[in-house]
Design a protein around this motif. Structure first.
Motif, PDB file in Angstrom:
ATOM      1  N   MET A 123       0.811  -1.212   0.000  1.00 15.34           N
ATOM      2  CA  MET A 123       0.000   0.000   0.000  1.00 15.34           C
ATOM      3  C   MET A 123       0.841   1.257   0.000  1.00 15.34           C
ATOM      4  SD  MET A 123      -3.261  -0.898   2.467  1.00 15.34           S
ATOM      5  CE  MET A 123      -4.106   0.596   1.975  1.00 15.34           C
ATOM      6  N   SER A 124       2.150   1.124   0.174  1.00 18.00           N
ATOM      7  CA  SER A 124       3.039   2.290   0.103  1.00 18.00           C
ATOM      8  C   SER A 124       4.429   1.822  -0.264  1.00 18.00           C
ATOM      9  CB  SER A 124       3.079   3.054   1.435  1.00 18.00           C
ATOM     10  OG  SER A 124       3.715   2.281   2.444  1.00 18.00           O
ATOM     11  N   VAL A 125       5.187   2.733  -0.868  1.00 19.23           N
ATOM     12  CA  VAL A 125       6.603   2.472  -1.138  1.00 19.23           C
ATOM     13  C   VAL A 125       7.381   2.490   0.172  1.00 19.23           C
ATOM     14  CG1 VAL A 125       8.680   3.376  -2.247  1.00 19.23           C
ATOM     15  CG2 VAL A 125       6.508   3.360  -3.498  1.00 19.23           C
ATOM     16  N   ILE A 126       7.054   3.420   1.043  1.00 20.19           N
ATOM     17  CA  ILE A 126       7.770   3.552   2.321  1.00 20.19           C
ATOM     18  C   ILE A 126       7.466   2.362   3.223  1.00 20.19           C
ATOM     19  CG2 ILE A 126       7.997   4.915   4.435  1.00 20.19           C
ATOM     20  CD1 ILE A 126       7.508   7.412   2.813  1.00 20.19           C
ATOM     21  N   VAL A 127       8.535   1.728   3.720  1.00 11.60           N
ATOM     22  CA  VAL A 127       8.388   0.606   4.655  1.00 11.60           C
ATOM     23  C   VAL A 127       8.902   0.949   6.046  1.00 11.60           C
ATOM     24  CG1 VAL A 127       8.484  -1.131   2.832  1.00 11.60           C
ATOM     25  CG2 VAL A 127      10.619  -0.363   3.892  1.00 11.60           C
ATOM     26  N   ARG A 298      14.636  11.560  11.281  1.00 10.05           N
ATOM     27  CA  ARG A 298      15.198  10.211  11.261  1.00 10.05           C
ATOM     28  C   ARG A 298      15.326   9.765   9.812  1.00 10.05           C
ATOM     29  NH1 ARG A 298      11.326   5.275  12.470  1.00 10.05           N
ATOM     30  NH2 ARG A 298      12.822   4.465  10.973  1.00 10.05           N
ATOM     31  N   PRO A 299      16.180   8.766   9.543  1.00  9.77           N
ATOM     32  CA  PRO A 299      16.245   8.198   8.181  1.00  9.77           C
ATOM     33  C   PRO A 299      14.930   7.520   7.832  1.00  9.77           C
ATOM     34  CG  PRO A 299      18.162   7.580   9.497  1.00  9.77           C
ATOM     35  CD  PRO A 299      17.167   8.157  10.445  1.00  9.77           C
ATOM     36  N   TRP A 300      14.694   7.335   6.534  1.00  9.54           N
ATOM     37  CA  TRP A 300      13.498   6.611   6.104  1.00  9.54           C
ATOM     38  C   TRP A 300      13.812   5.769   4.879  1.00  9.54           C
ATOM     39  CZ3 TRP A 300      10.971   8.644   1.556  1.00  9.54           C
ATOM     40  CH2 TRP A 300      11.385   9.947   1.179  1.00  9.54           C
ATOM     41  N   THR A 301      13.039   4.694   4.721  1.00 11.32           N
ATOM     42  CA  THR A 301      13.353   3.664   3.722  1.00 11.32           C
ATOM     43  C   THR A 301      12.125   3.316   2.895  1.00 11.32           C
ATOM     44  OG1 THR A 301      15.101   2.705   5.108  1.00 11.32           O
ATOM     45  CG2 THR A 301      14.138   1.283   3.408  1.00 11.32           C
ATOM     46  N   GLY A 302      12.360   3.102   1.596  1.00 11.75           N
ATOM     47  CA  GLY A 302      11.300   2.673   0.693  1.00 11.75           C
ATOM     48  C   GLY A 302      11.729   1.458  -0.096  1.00 11.75           C
ATOM     49  N   GLU A 303      10.756   0.775  -0.665  1.00  8.09           N
ATOM     50  CA  GLU A 303      11.029  -0.447  -1.413  1.00  8.09           C
ATOM     51  C   GLU A 303      10.038  -0.555  -2.564  1.00  8.09           C
ATOM     52  OE1 GLU A 303      12.383  -4.664   0.241  1.00  8.09           O
ATOM     53  OE2 GLU A 303      10.249  -4.298   0.578  1.00  8.09           O
ATOM     54  N   GLU A 304      10.538  -0.932  -3.745  1.00 14.72           N
ATOM     55  CA  GLU A 304       9.690  -1.080  -4.928  1.00 14.72           C
ATOM     56  C   GLU A 304      10.040  -2.393  -5.634  1.00 14.72           C
ATOM     57  OE1 GLU A 304      10.293   2.251  -7.552  1.00 14.72           O
ATOM     58  OE2 GLU A 304      10.587   3.620  -5.872  1.00 14.72           O
ATOM     59  N   ALA A 305       9.103  -2.867  -6.427  1.00 10.90           N
ATOM     60  CA  ALA A 305       9.362  -3.968  -7.353  1.00 10.90           C
ATOM     61  C   ALA A 305       9.519  -3.372  -8.745  1.00 10.90           C
ATOM     62  CB  ALA A 305       8.227  -4.979  -7.335  1.00 10.90           C
ATOM     63  N   TRP A 306      10.606  -3.726  -9.426  1.00  5.68           N
ATOM     64  CA  TRP A 306      10.863  -3.254 -10.792  1.00  5.68           C
ATOM     65  C   TRP A 306      10.707  -4.435 -11.744  1.00  5.68           C
ATOM     66  CZ3 TRP A 306      15.479   0.596 -11.618  1.00  5.68           C
ATOM     67  CH2 TRP A 306      15.271   1.738 -10.832  1.00  5.68           C
ATOM     68  N   PRO A 307       9.594  -4.526 -12.463  1.00  4.77           N
ATOM     69  CA  PRO A 307       9.416  -5.631 -13.415  1.00  4.77           C
ATOM     70  C   PRO A 307      10.046  -5.328 -14.771  1.00  4.77           C
ATOM     71  CG  PRO A 307       7.400  -4.365 -13.238  1.00  4.77           C
ATOM     72  CD  PRO A 307       8.374  -3.745 -12.276  1.00  4.77           C
TER      73      PRO A 307
END
Length: 342
Positions: A123-127, A298-307
């Motif tokens: 539901m979001s890029v940010i994890v 604070r630092p922040w992290t995101g995650e995506e799938a690249w097809p």
């Protein structure tokens, strides 16, 4: 005799399992082959609404994806030739200056589904933070944001309008994306985020250099492998990217930004670490961490799938000084004249 039979049974039971997990493609130097063209368009937003989970059910995802598909289908219908003109100044809706022209449905490409990682619809890029929201700005970050609240060359592309008294004083006051110098919305990265359209990214890989070519505004990021960062006095719009391999993961460390691009209001001390790894032969896991103590608490992290896509990446023929920029400035002069008469 029993040992031989048992061994044969064990061999037969293990062999098919190994056959089901083919080795991922690798380059001649033994590293994972990440090359290809990736389409990162997605319905998954950067942030998610407060109080909502990171993972949605497949049923909910399917429902929302159908809602979008139906909306796109309706918007793709031919326009009514007898429709009335929109009111002067637009109808107040978002996008295309209040429905008076600009990007129509044909151009918009926000994907057709939410991306999945580990079999879960996101539901979001940010994890991280766990709430899926960009952390709060520091006092210095808030002060800097307020200072640059007016339209400046780093701003993202937005609906035309008279944003501020000085926003149209000269070409260099217009956003870099509008001037065709840099893709808007951080499509070029780092971090690389999906935008309105032109979401293709091509990776070209050699032992010493990795190129990430972006479809939007034809930006090219050059990652120098196993290198030292440039001296602090040398600053670049896309930062200085150096890479290394950690096992089968490509790690790209980027520093040395300027204050011209200011990703979401960041300072020139922005530090971005990206990690590229394979989920499978046709999908990359793209993970990034943002750190800037002068901007966020604070630092922040995101995650995506690249097809991977079989489509081709074509030239985005946008160049600085094109006729549209002249029209934008001329329009501002006309509007100033109209206001003077009032």
């Amino acid at each position: 005799m029993r040992r031989i039979v048992a061994a044969g049974i064990l061999f037969l039971s293990v062999a098919p399992v190994g056959a089901q997990t083919p080795a991922l493609p690798r380059t001649a130097d033994g590293h994972p082959d990440l090359q290809g063209i990736y389409d990162i368009a997605t319905m998954t937003p950067l942030e998610r609404e407060a109080g909502t989970p990171l993972v949605m059910t497949k049923e909910e995802a399917a429902r929302l994806e159908k809602v979008r598909a139906d909306r796109v289908k309706r918007a793709a219908q031919p326009s009514d030739g007898n429709r009335k003109a929109p009111p002067a100044g637009g109808d107040g809706s978002q996008g295309a200056a209040g429905n008076v022209g600009g990007y129509n449905n044909f151009w918009v490409d926000n994907g057709t589904e939410y991306f999945s990682i580990d079999g879960q619809k996101r539901m979001s890029v940010i994890v991280d933070p766990p709430d899926g929201r960009i952390p709060e700005l520091t006092p210095a970050g808030k002060q800097r944001t307020a200072r640059f609240a007016r339209q400046t060359s780093d701003a993202q592309e937005s609906d035309p309008g008279f944003e501020a008294p000085t926003a149209y004083d000269d070409p260099e006051r217009r956003p870099l994306g509008e001037r065709c110098l840099l893709g808007f919305g951080s499509t070029s990265g780092p971090p690389a985020l999906p935008v309105l359209y032109n979401n293709f990214h091509q990776i070209v890989q050699t032992p010493s250099t990795i190129l990430i070519l972006n479809e939007m505004v034809h930006d090219a990021r050059v990652v120098r492998m196993n290198a030292e960062h440039l001296p602090p006095a040398i600053r670049k719009w896309l930062g200085d990217s150096v890479g290394r391999w950690e096992g089968d993961t490509l790690v790209v460390d980027t520093t040395n930004f300027t204050d011209k691009t200011r990703f979401r209001g960041s300072s020139e001390n922005l530090h971005v670490v990206e990690r590229f790894s394979r989920i499978d032969a046709k999908t990359l896991r793209y993970r990034f961490t943002i750190e800037d103590p002068q901007t966020w608490t604070r630092p922040w992290t995101g995650e995506e799938a690249w097809p991977l896509t079989s489509e081709q990446l074509f030239e985005y023929a946008c160049h600085e000084g094109n006729y549209a920029l002249g029209d934008i400035l001329r329009g501002a002069r006309l509007r100033e004249a109209e206001r003077t008469k009032q």
